[in-house]
Scaffold this motif. Sequence first.
Motif, mmCIF file in Angstrom:
data_model
loop_
_atom_site.group_PDB
_atom_site.id
_atom_site.type_symbol
_atom_site.label_atom_id
_atom_site.label_comp_id
_atom_site.label_asym_id
_atom_site.label_seq_id
_atom_site.Cartn_x
_atom_site.Cartn_y
_atom_site.Cartn_z
ATOM 1 N N SER A 7 38.189 -92.873 -56.671
ATOM 2 C CA SER A 7 37.449 -93.390 -55.536
ATOM 3 C C SER A 7 38.155 -94.693 -54.866
ATOM 4 O O SER A 7 38.663 -95.413 -55.440
ATOM 5 C CB SER A 7 36.112 -94.083 -56.030
ATOM 6 N N ARG A 11 38.842 -95.680 -46.130
ATOM 7 C CA ARG A 11 39.110 -94.566 -45.543
ATOM 8 C C ARG A 11 40.669 -93.955 -45.230
ATOM 9 O O ARG A 11 41.117 -92.821 -45.936
ATOM 10 C CB ARG A 11 38.449 -94.292 -44.524
ATOM 11 N N GLU A 32 32.234 -88.883 -48.809
ATOM 12 C CA GLU A 32 32.163 -90.084 -48.322
ATOM 13 C C GLU A 32 30.665 -90.657 -48.975
ATOM 14 O O GLU A 32 29.676 -89.969 -48.770
ATOM 15 C CB GLU A 32 32.275 -90.465 -46.665
ATOM 16 N N TYR A 33 30.375 -91.656 -49.419
ATOM 17 C CA TYR A 33 29.009 -91.985 -49.973
ATOM 18 C C TYR A 33 29.079 -93.634 -50.252
ATOM 19 O O TYR A 33 29.884 -94.093 -49.967
ATOM 20 C CB TYR A 33 29.003 -91.520 -51.297
ATOM 21 N N PRO A 172 30.932 -98.859 -48.728
ATOM 22 C CA PRO A 172 31.644 -97.480 -48.473
ATOM 23 C C PRO A 172 32.675 -97.132 -49.794
ATOM 24 O O PRO A 172 33.302 -97.881 -50.050
ATOM 25 C CB PRO A 172 32.138 -97.228 -47.074
ATOM 26 N N TYR A 174 34.797 -93.361 -50.736
ATOM 27 C CA TYR A 174 35.588 -92.214 -50.636
ATOM 28 C C TYR A 174 36.193 -91.545 -51.987
ATOM 29 O O TYR A 174 36.978 -91.965 -52.502
ATOM 30 C CB TYR A 174 36.776 -92.272 -49.657
#
Length: 271
Positions: A7, A11, A32-33, A172, A174
């Motif tokens: 993770s 981005r 994406e979370y 965020p 990814y």
Amino acid sequence: MWLRVGSYPDRELAMEMASKLRNAGVRVEVKEYVEWDLTEKYLLKGKLGELEEYEEAQEWKRYADIIRELIRNGMEVEAFEREFLKRAMPEEFEIVEKARSDEITDDELVDAVDAMMKLSLLLSSVYGFLKANGIEVGEYIQGNLPEDPEIIIELDDWAEGCEKVYYLDFVPSYEISVDVLSAIRGGAEIHGMEGAVVDAASRVLMNLIAGIDETNDIEELKNYAVGVIEDSKEFDADVYVDAEEVFEIMLRSLEKAGVIRISGKKVKFRR
């Protein structure tokens, strides 16, 4: 079988890793979370001169000097952030800048993610410092920082005068996953720690497939989900692999891919 390989909080870095994996011939999925993190801290507020005894206050002497010089004549926020971080944490700043502009190794990518988190946390503290000292922040920052500014330091343990707080941060993230079967079928060669993990998972799947030639009993086949890798390119010692807890997931992935058929407690190849 989909395997999460990592993770990433940025981005751009996540897309770079995904591209590297795809170029190696592996199916890749990027999700994406939002992640959350809850930490307990103790805040101690006071004048910098009053809190000098605390190690946590020492760095703020240097930070305050940098900030005072930058905002005296005014500065756009984006330029301020860049110049402050460049001076306050030059090593971490350089690592992140390199990651954004150059091809980097897997180890450098890990370092860049760590450095980015440190820079982000420092900036958050700096804006709290500016607010505590009456410096307003808009698109432009300008003001006179007091000679003995107010600071807020974070302590891991309670001290007299502290205020206990909780920090709940949403950030965020990814998540990158790879289809291990696609790596096997394509003979993908992936370098770095991510590659070593994908290689280990691939070997377990191939071991299970080979084990079906020896037994079609699911319980007996579980013994093929553990083993030792003696020739890993990324490790300088033997790697003991245990995939028993994901054994059933692996079997279902092989069945979904049309490699095997499961019937009760038995398994066999699809013909």
